[in-house]
Design a protein around this motif. Structure first.
Motif, PDB file in Angstrom:
ATOM      1  N   GLU A 185      -0.703  -3.577  -5.681  1.00  0.00           N
ATOM      2  CA  GLU A 185      -0.364  -2.347  -4.969  1.00  0.00           C
ATOM      3  C   GLU A 185      -1.590  -1.448  -4.888  1.00  0.00           C
ATOM      4  N   VAL A 186      -1.893  -0.995  -3.666  1.00  0.00           N
ATOM      5  CA  VAL A 186      -3.030  -0.110  -3.415  1.00  0.00           C
ATOM      6  C   VAL A 186      -2.478   1.266  -3.055  1.00  0.00           C
ATOM      7  N   LYS A 187      -3.013   2.319  -3.736  1.00  0.00           N
ATOM      8  CA  LYS A 187      -2.561   3.689  -3.486  1.00  0.00           C
ATOM      9  C   LYS A 187      -3.754   4.568  -3.124  1.00  0.00           C
TER      10      LYS A 187
ATOM     11  N   LYS B 278       0.835  -1.202   0.000  1.00  0.00           N
ATOM     12  CA  LYS B 278       0.000   0.000   0.000  1.00  0.00           C
ATOM     13  C   LYS B 278       0.865   1.245   0.000  1.00  0.00           C
ATOM     14  N   SER B 279       0.299   2.322  -0.530  1.00  0.00           N
ATOM     15  CA  SER B 279       0.962   3.627  -0.527  1.00  0.00           C
ATOM     16  C   SER B 279      -0.112   4.663  -0.219  1.00  0.00           C
TER      17      SER B 279
ATOM     18  N   PHE C  11      -8.281   6.642  -5.367  1.00  0.00           N
ATOM     19  CA  PHE C  11      -7.948   5.290  -4.910  1.00  0.00           C
ATOM     20  C   PHE C  11      -7.595   4.464  -6.143  1.00  0.00           C
ATOM     21  N   SER C  12      -6.438   3.833  -6.165  1.00  0.00           N
ATOM     22  CA  SER C  12      -6.050   3.004  -7.307  1.00  0.00           C
ATOM     23  C   SER C  12      -5.487   1.685  -6.817  1.00  0.00           C
TER      24      SER C  12
ATOM     25  N   ALA D 172      -8.466  -8.179  -8.224  1.00  0.00           N
ATOM     26  CA  ALA D 172      -7.011  -8.146  -8.406  1.00  0.00           C
ATOM     27  C   ALA D 172      -6.390  -9.446  -7.939  1.00  0.00           C
ATOM     28  N   ILE D 173      -6.841  -9.948  -6.793  1.00  0.00           N
ATOM     29  CA  ILE D 173      -6.291 -11.204  -6.274  1.00  0.00           C
ATOM     30  C   ILE D 173      -6.712 -12.368  -7.162  1.00  0.00           C
TER      31      ILE D 173
END
Length: 479
Positions: free
Chosen positions: A389-391, A350-351, A401-402, A379-380
């Motif tokens: 990766e979650v931002k 995550k970011s 949110f991406s 995604a999984i």
């Protein structure tokens, strides 16, 4: 009501000169009249010239003292004029001057005959004058008003030459009066005949014009009908294609949902049956219970998706706004899915770039949980190796949110379709994984309800190319 000869009648033309009140219509009539009359006019002019030459043979018997004078009138004035008119009638612009020149031809020919009559007013030349006046009405095809003027003008010229320039003692006044009576009667009869004839021609022309107008209207209606038929055919083909496409989607969805319900149900029923065996070991017992639990969750997820999309379709979903910490929500979801990602050996990172001031958002928490859950689950599901990766960040007063993965990606032609209800990225099931195909449709519907946007970038050109879903939401302020 005052009656006027110049007023317009019910047929659309004036009572006196018979002209149509509409200038363009009058121009078309004159052009049509000219084309029908020019051949007759040429023949009348040429025939009159021959008759003038032929009757020269009788001049020496009727008026022997004036033969040379009559020859000048015949062969130097009247006949050359008539032949000149015939020649001019073949010029391209002759139609512009046709009526004026025909009128002058009537006057020149009639005046020539009257000039000869002044020598002997009751000679056989009087019959020639009658013929010329009648010919002006009937043969050289002058229209009514000009022919009438021409006839009365010749009668005036006749009386002027007879009474003032003729040799005295060559005629009796009584004979001239009788001749005038015949000329006037002939002129009136010709006027009545020509008036009726031209009126009928104009009525016929008017009917023809209306017929052409109706034909044009019918042709235009036919063209419009053909266009409408073509348009309707195109619409029907498009509707047919949509129906066929919907039918394919329906079949794919039913197959998908049937599989999603039948598979976990079979698992639940099958392993429940195994649990009835008293010889099942403790280890197997726990394994069977775990499979039944997973199948139950899968079945519940499928039913929840169907219920959720049904509510959206029915318009019975309300937006419930509240203020909450978006950072806590994202952390909660990531912690929930961490175990599932670890099971597939996927790196879940995550970011979060949110300050204490902008981590609060005023939106519908439950709907955002559903949106983010569907995106992370997808995604999984579609990533076999690599990372997810979650931002989270704030950009231009919007929460962004991406989620990026290194999964199988989406074919370029199917990117738009993945947000359609009951449809997966590949309806042929070539690479489709388990699922109802409703997750992204639900996510998009909820994002739209919250005045946001959802976009995707993806490719299948290289390994680990994957997809990136981005959700932008407004940071609402509570009123």
């Amino acid at each position: 009501m005052v009656f006027s000869l110049n007023q317009v009648g019910a047929d659309g033309f004036r009572l006196l000169n018979l002209n149509f009140s509409e200038a363009k219509l009058e121009d078309r009539f004159r052009t049509s009249y000219y084309k029908r009359s020019i051949g007759t006019s040429r023949l009348a002019l040429f025939t009159t010239a021959i008759l003038f030459a032929f009757f020269a043979l009788f001049d020496k018997f009727a008026v022997s003292g004036y033969v040379s004078e009559f020859m000048v009138v015949r062969f130097y004035i009247v006949i050359p004029w008539l032949l000149l008119m015939v020649a001019l009638s073949y010029l391209p612009n002759y139609q512009k001057y046709w009526e004026v020149l025909m009128f002058l031809s009537m006057q020149v020919t009639g005046s020539g005959m009257i000039y000869m009559l002044r020598r002997d007013p009751v000679s056989y030349y009087e019959g020639g004058l009658y013929t010329i006046i009648a010919g002006g009405y009937l043969f050289i095809k002058l229209r009514f008003i000009k022919a009438s003027i021409g006839g009365w003008l010749l009668i005036g010229v006749y009386n002027f030459l007879i009474f003032f320039l003729a040799d005295k003692g060559t005629f009796l006044v009584s004979d001239v009066i009788i001749s005038n009576s015949l000329l006037v009667s002939l002129n009136i009869i010709c006027m009545i005949g020509l008036y009726s004839s031209e009126r009928l021609e104009r009525l016929s022309f008017l009917r023809q014009e209306k017929l052409v107008e109706k034909q044009n209207e019918i042709e235009q209606i036919n063209i419009n009908l053909e266009n409408k038929v073509a348009e309707r055919t195109k619409d029907l083909l498009h509707a047919k294609e949509k129906a066929e496409h919907s039918e394919r989607l329906k079949s794919a969805f039913l197959a998908n949902v049937s599989h999603e319900i039948r598979t976990p149900m079979n698992g639940i029923l099958g392993f429940t049956e195994l649990l009835k065996d008293p010889n099942v070991s403790g280890e197997d017992f726990q394994h069977f219970i775990s499979i039944i639990e997973q199948s139950g969750h899968r079945l519940v997820d499928t039913v929840n998706d169907i219920v959720e999309i049904s509510k959206i379709e029915a318009g019975s979903v309300d937006v419930s706004l509240s203020k909450f910490d978006i950072q806590d929500l994202v952390n909660e979801l990531l912690n929930f899915f961490m175990l599932e990602a670890d099971t597939k050996n996927l790196e879940l990172t995550k970011s979060i770039q949110l300050s204490p001031e902008n981590k609060l958002i005023y939106s519908d928490r439950n709907k955002l949980v559903s949106v983010f859950t569907n995106l992370i689950k997808n995604a999984i599901k579609f990533t076999d190796s690599g990372k997810i990766e979650v931002k989270c960040k704030v950009e231009d007063s919007s929460f962004v949110f991406s989620i990026s993965d290194t999964g199988i990606g989406i074919a370029p032609g199917r990117i738009e379709a993945i947000f359609n209800r009951f449809e997966q990225g590949d309806i042929s099931d070539r690479q489709a994984r388990q699922g109802s195909g409703l997750g992204l449709a639900i996510a998009k519907s909820y994002v739209d309800m919250l005045d946001g946007e959802i976009n995707v970038e993806s490719c299948q050109e290289a390994d680990n190319c994957g997809s990136t879903f981005t959700v932008e939401l407004p940071i609402r302020k509570k009123l």
